[in-house]
Design a protein around this motif. Sequence first.
Motif, PDB file in Angstrom:
ATOM      1  N   ASN A 378       8.522   6.308   9.726  1.00 12.64           N
ATOM      2  CA  ASN A 378       7.684   6.823  10.796  1.00 12.64           C
ATOM      3  C   ASN A 378       8.461   7.620  11.837  1.00 12.64           C
ATOM      4  N   THR A 379       9.745   7.328  11.977  1.00 14.05           N
ATOM      5  CA  THR A 379      10.559   8.008  12.992  1.00 14.05           C
ATOM      6  C   THR A 379      11.343   9.191  12.417  1.00 14.05           C
ATOM      7  N   PHE A 380      10.998   9.621  11.217  1.00 17.49           N
ATOM      8  CA  PHE A 380      11.688  10.736  10.575  1.00 17.49           C
ATOM      9  C   PHE A 380      11.760  11.984  11.459  1.00 17.49           C
ATOM     10  N   PRO A 381      10.658  12.411  12.118  1.00 15.36           N
ATOM     11  CA  PRO A 381      10.766  13.617  12.953  1.00 15.36           C
ATOM     12  C   PRO A 381      11.786  13.482  14.079  1.00 15.36           C
ATOM     13  N   ASN A 382      11.925  12.284  14.644  1.00 15.41           N
ATOM     14  CA  ASN A 382      12.922  12.096  15.704  1.00 15.41           C
ATOM     15  C   ASN A 382      14.328  12.362  15.173  1.00 15.41           C
ATOM     16  N   ARG A 383      14.616  11.847  13.977  1.00 12.62           N
ATOM     17  CA  ARG A 383      15.935  12.070  13.374  1.00 12.62           C
ATOM     18  C   ARG A 383      16.127  13.539  13.014  1.00 12.62           C
ATOM     19  N   LEU A 384      15.058  14.131  12.488  1.00 15.71           N
ATOM     20  CA  LEU A 384      15.156  15.518  12.044  1.00 15.71           C
ATOM     21  C   LEU A 384      15.532  16.444  13.194  1.00 15.71           C
ATOM     22  N   PHE A 385      14.885  16.278  14.330  1.00 14.48           N
ATOM     23  CA  PHE A 385      15.169  17.168  15.458  1.00 14.48           C
ATOM     24  C   PHE A 385      16.441  16.768  16.197  1.00 14.48           C
ATOM     25  N   ARG A 386      16.741  15.490  16.246  1.00 12.24           N
ATOM     26  CA  ARG A 386      17.949  15.071  16.949  1.00 12.24           C
ATOM     27  C   ARG A 386      19.206  15.484  16.193  1.00 12.24           C
ATOM     28  N   LEU A 387      19.183  15.393  14.864  1.00 13.93           N
ATOM     29  CA  LEU A 387      20.388  15.616  14.078  1.00 13.93           C
ATOM     30  C   LEU A 387      20.492  17.015  13.473  1.00 13.93           C
ATOM     31  N   LEU A 389      17.781  19.945  14.021  1.00 15.81           N
ATOM     32  CA  LEU A 389      17.047  21.104  14.529  1.00 15.81           C
ATOM     33  C   LEU A 389      17.098  21.273  16.047  1.00 15.81           C
ATOM     34  N   ARG A 390      17.839  20.446  16.736  1.00 21.41           N
ATOM     35  CA  ARG A 390      17.786  20.513  18.204  1.00 21.41           C
ATOM     36  C   ARG A 390      18.260  21.865  18.728  1.00 21.41           C
ATOM     37  N   SER A 391      19.359  22.387  18.197  1.00 22.64           N
ATOM     38  CA  SER A 391      19.875  23.677  18.688  1.00 22.64           C
ATOM     39  C   SER A 391      18.894  24.805  18.419  1.00 22.64           C
ATOM     40  N   SER A 392      18.270  24.760  17.244  1.00 24.80           N
ATOM     41  CA  SER A 392      17.323  25.812  16.882  1.00 24.80           C
ATOM     42  C   SER A 392      16.129  25.817  17.822  1.00 24.80           C
ATOM     43  N   VAL A 393      15.650  24.632  18.190  1.00 28.87           N
ATOM     44  CA  VAL A 393      14.503  24.539  19.095  1.00 28.87           C
ATOM     45  C   VAL A 393      14.896  24.987  20.496  1.00 28.87           C
ATOM     46  N   LEU A 394      16.063  24.586  20.945  1.00 28.90           N
ATOM     47  CA  LEU A 394      16.505  24.956  22.280  1.00 28.90           C
ATOM     48  C   LEU A 394      16.679  26.464  22.418  1.00 28.90           C
ATOM     49  N   VAL A 407       8.211  26.859  15.367  1.00 25.09           N
ATOM     50  CA  VAL A 407       8.646  25.471  15.164  1.00 25.09           C
ATOM     51  C   VAL A 407       8.271  25.012  13.765  1.00 25.09           C
ATOM     52  N   LYS A 408       7.066  25.365  13.349  1.00 30.05           N
ATOM     53  CA  LYS A 408       6.619  24.987  12.006  1.00 30.05           C
ATOM     54  C   LYS A 408       7.535  25.580  10.934  1.00 30.05           C
ATOM     55  N   LEU A 409       7.955  26.833  11.137  1.00 32.64           N
ATOM     56  CA  LEU A 409       8.851  27.475  10.171  1.00 32.64           C
ATOM     57  C   LEU A 409      10.204  26.772  10.126  1.00 32.64           C
ATOM     58  N   LEU A 410      10.691  26.314  11.280  1.00 39.95           N
ATOM     59  CA  LEU A 410      11.950  25.555  11.293  1.00 39.95           C
ATOM     60  C   LEU A 410      11.828  24.293  10.442  1.00 39.95           C
ATOM     61  N   ILE A 411      10.701  23.610  10.573  1.00 44.19           N
ATOM     62  CA  ILE A 411      10.488  22.381   9.801  1.00 44.19           C
ATOM     63  C   ILE A 411      10.405  22.699   8.313  1.00 44.19           C
ATOM     64  N   GLU A 412       9.697  23.776   7.964  1.00 45.64           N
ATOM     65  CA  GLU A 412       9.547  24.133   6.553  1.00 45.64           C
ATOM     66  C   GLU A 412      10.904  24.393   5.903  1.00 45.64           C
ATOM     67  N   ARG A 413      11.749  25.136   6.616  1.00 38.72           N
ATOM     68  CA  ARG A 413      13.073  25.425   6.050  1.00 38.72           C
ATOM     69  C   ARG A 413      13.901  24.145   5.930  1.00 38.72           C
ATOM     70  N   ALA A 721       3.334  21.791   8.377  1.00 39.98           N
ATOM     71  CA  ALA A 721       4.295  22.697   7.784  1.00 39.98           C
ATOM     72  C   ALA A 721       4.292  22.533   6.275  1.00 39.98           C
ATOM     73  N   MET A 722       4.553  23.621   5.574  1.00 37.71           N
ATOM     74  CA  MET A 722       4.664  23.554   4.124  1.00 37.71           C
ATOM     75  C   MET A 722       5.743  22.536   3.754  1.00 37.71           C
ATOM     76  N   GLY A 723       5.438  21.727   2.772  1.00 44.94           N
ATOM     77  CA  GLY A 723       6.399  20.717   2.354  1.00 44.94           C
ATOM     78  C   GLY A 723       6.129  19.365   2.955  1.00 44.94           C
ATOM     79  N   THR A 724       5.242  19.295   3.961  1.00 42.37           N
ATOM     80  CA  THR A 724       4.911  17.986   4.525  1.00 42.37           C
ATOM     81  C   THR A 724       3.587  17.479   3.986  1.00 42.37           C
ATOM     82  N   CYS A 725       2.887  18.300   3.177  1.00 38.40           N
ATOM     83  CA  CYS A 725       1.706  17.817   2.457  1.00 38.40           C
ATOM     84  C   CYS A 725       2.163  17.333   1.092  1.00 38.40           C
TER      85      CYS A 725
END
Length: 767
Positions: A378-387, A389-394, A407-413, A721-725
């Motif tokens: 359930n906490t996967f998105p927290n890990r994903l952005f912390r480890l 994608l954080r720089s990309s979002v910032l 943001v959605k494209l960042l997740i897809e990649r 995002a593509m890949g999360t379905c």
Amino acid sequence: MSFLDKFSLKGSSKVGTDNYQPPEPVLPEYTGLITNNGHGAPPSYDQHVSSANPPSYAATKYATGEFDDELDAGFSSLTIAENAPEFPEADQCLVHLKLLSAFHALKEDIGYADGIFGLYDAKCEMATNRDGSLAKMRDKRWALYVARAAERFQDWWLKVLCNMEPSVRLEGKDMSSGAANFTEFTSAGKGRVWTQDMLPPLDVLMVWHAFMLNPRSYLEDCIRFGLKDLWATGMPWNAVNAAIDTRFNYTAPEEAQRNFAVSGHAWENQMDPLVKIVNCPRCSQATEVPWTTCCSREKSSPYELSEMSGYGYGDRDFSHACQRCGAVMNHEFLLVAKFKEAVENVVLKDWPLGGTILAPQSGAPDLASVDEQNITLNTFPNRLFRLALRSSVLELVKTEAPTMNDVKLLIERAVADKALIKGVNGKSVFESGVPQRFERLSTRKMMSQYKKNPSIFALELGGAVVRQGVFVDKMYSIDWIHSPAARETMDRLLGKYARFMKLMAAYHLRIAVPTLDVDLGWHTHQLSPKAYFEYTMAKAKRFLDHDDKIDEDSLSKHFQWTSKTYEAEYGELYSECICWYCEAVRAQTHAGKVFGMSKQEKALNRFHESGAAKLCPPEKSAHISAHSSVTMEDNPLREIILRISRKRHDRELEEGFTKACKRAKAKGRPAPERSEYYKGSWGYPMLMYGPYMSLGLLGGIYYAGDPCVGAFGAGSPGNCAMGTCGAGVGSSGACGALGYGGGVGGGGGGGCGGGCGGGGGCGGGGG
């Protein structure tokens, strides 16, 4: 005909004419006072109403004037238990109806308040379609009022509610270590006794009410902010009851106004400034922007009058250049900035992202051991952005015109990079780098909370208010509260609601759709969050969500299933209504027998032969509750599928309607009347193809997207995002956190609708 055409105000003679005069508001004049009573044991699932003829749902017409003991008898002496009972009671439902009547009167007052927010009726005299523009202007006033109310509620939440108890923000380590403030949240809170001095203004109370009617979202945000006592308290019915008289005037003492002033706002919404302070996402410069520029010029353009467009913060096309750095701020840019701040809080403060807290299956704050911390699904998105994608979002705020689609494209990649996912989940090179299904679901849930949602909460609360407004209007129209048998009517609908809950528990892979009477009982129950949580966990083994955003065609199909199942189980009509739609649904679902009549046919005959049908005209009947109905935006990837699905649904309804007419003729009854045109909120005719369609606001009016429109399918704007379905993952938007069964036909608000697997529906309800 396109969706926007259906929602647009027509100027043709079929819909309205230039001679059409919008009615002046007819506000109820009611009088009386209210008191309180104890409670008994909740009814069991199998509790039936008396064998005597049940009281009619037909409303009693009332006349305005001075206090009338007979008119107000149904709600002039109410007794509310201080501690919420496990199951709602008749008097709770009646106080709830009082509150809804106050909301309705508020909407009428604001919509018809000429000149509020600088919107004058006289401007519409220059419009091509004067009457249509007047209706849209009234909607515009209400939309701005609701948007401001949502922001006022947010400040009241942060500056008042969060200081009413020792509240501490939830951290990721609390979830992984099983800290009491997380795992014991639902049982640790103690309900507080509220006085009238503690109540907020009516507009803020209206937002709070809509928030609680999204049970899982409300629970998650109460956990995030550490408000266990607030969650345990629920709607303070005694204080609300005392604040609303029988004319539905809402008054609070001066002490309440002083207490609310801590939020930084005036007591009256319209007395707050007409400008808003917005911080530039790029340079942090504080800038004053107007709430609206609509009709602010001496001569407004035809487009501005027809669309009620503008460039202020409360307008759909908001645009304002920062005077320091030149960045052009719009709603999408501000949403990206809000998400950037949320990611910073994940990294620096360990505050989990929205949508990553409750377990998707149970809807409860489930425990995860320390050993599981790095792989908790359930906490996967927290890990994903912390480890990862954080720089990309910032960096996004430094780009030109960033949107949440970036943001959605960042997740897809990221999801497509198996090596990256292995690193995020701490897996070896020999393990899979494909996100598991609940990791995908949590990612989609998280994204649904940040798309088109400028608030700090799990959902955009202004849109929730608008959708609930459809139900408010229905309750006002039916007017049960003035029935001489009001209390008996409430008892009856609560018995029906208990049966509905039994169906929800028994068929956990299906979506049950309530009728309006059932929905009143269901809403009243949810406004006691702790009692509702404990009841549904005990009966259904999970926290049943109340979905307020379901694809309208899907809602209609699930209503047909609910009607058929209810009538087969109990031998009574589910929808006590004679509108063409309800008659068509019955004709579809009532299977004939070779010898004799089925239980459903017998129930239908009793309904007509007893004379009850004559007391249930369509505009006063408890048929399908459609306030949760949304129309899906067109998506080229699903356009053909949706078109075929719509045609099939329409054909089935048409066949059912034809059967209903033939059956009525055979029985010597008048055929059900059918009309495609309904009165909108301001008395203006609107094209609607069925009562399962919902119309909260006219298209393009609300600044955070159309509240009654949802995105549909992977790749749609604001969707997953593509890949999360994937197989077995249902619709986050359509089914709240229960959507893990797949096969759900709706989406919305950022959830994924369809294409996410099959084999069953979602264990939730829409209404």
